[in-house]
Design a protein around this motif. Structure first.
Motif, PDB file in Angstrom:
ATOM      1  N   THR A   1       0.842   3.999  -2.963  1.00  0.00           N
ATOM      2  CA  THR A   1       0.540   5.392  -2.645  1.00  0.00           C
ATOM      3  C   THR A   1       1.681   6.313  -3.072  1.00  0.00           C
ATOM      4  OG1 THR A   1      -0.761   4.694  -0.737  1.00  0.00           O
ATOM      5  CG2 THR A   1      -0.032   6.996  -0.778  1.00  0.00           C
TER       6      THR A   1
ATOM      7  N   ASP B   1       0.830  -1.209   0.000  1.00  0.00           N
ATOM      8  CA  ASP B   1       0.000   0.000   0.000  1.00  0.00           C
ATOM      9  C   ASP B   1       0.862   1.256   0.000  1.00  0.00           C
ATOM     10  OD1 ASP B   1      -2.280  -1.546   0.007  1.00  0.00           O
ATOM     11  OD2 ASP B   1      -2.663  -1.292   2.167  1.00  0.00           O
TER      12      ASP B   1
ATOM     13  N   LYS C   1       1.688   6.617  -6.848  1.00  0.00           N
ATOM     14  CA  LYS C   1       0.617   7.495  -7.321  1.00  0.00           C
ATOM     15  C   LYS C   1       0.972   8.953  -7.083  1.00  0.00           C
ATOM     16  CE  LYS C   1      -3.124   4.198  -6.772  1.00  0.00           C
ATOM     17  NZ  LYS C   1      -4.298   3.809  -5.964  1.00  0.00           N
ATOM     18  N   ASN C   2       1.599   9.264  -5.951  1.00  0.00           N
ATOM     19  CA  ASN C   2       1.972  10.638  -5.635  1.00  0.00           C
ATOM     20  C   ASN C   2       3.062  11.153  -6.551  1.00  0.00           C
ATOM     21  OD1 ASN C   2       0.105  10.795  -3.572  1.00  0.00           O
ATOM     22  ND2 ASN C   2       1.559  10.257  -1.988  1.00  0.00           N
TER      23      ASN C   2
END
Length: 77
Positions: free
Chosen positions: A71, A67, A74-75
């Motif tokens: 994350t 995760d 994606k950032n």
């Protein structure tokens, strides 16, 4: 030449991380076996219970890392 060096270095880092996780897993397993035996469980059952518990903990850790990676990826994008 540089590419093969970097690939070897990356493999070494992955191996080191894997070894750290395996070491932590092994220590946790034997600590739990000892605790279960102190609670009166037989050796075989203590190992089975410890294995189950360690698998659950490390599955949670693996999910957390995945995760976090997703994350972060994606950032970045």
């Amino acid at each position: 030449m540089l590419k093969s060096y970097l690939v070897k270095k990356k493999r070494k880092k992955v191996l080191m991380v894997k070894q750290l996780w395996e070491k932590e897993r092994n220590l946790m397993f034997w600590d739990l076996v000892r605790e279960y035996k102190e609670d009166g469980y037989e050796d075989k059952e203590a190992k089975q219970l410890a294995k189950r518990d360690v698998n659950e903990v490390f599955e949670d850790k693996k999910d957390f890392v995945n995760d976090l990676f997703d994350t972060t990826l994606k950032n970045i994008n």
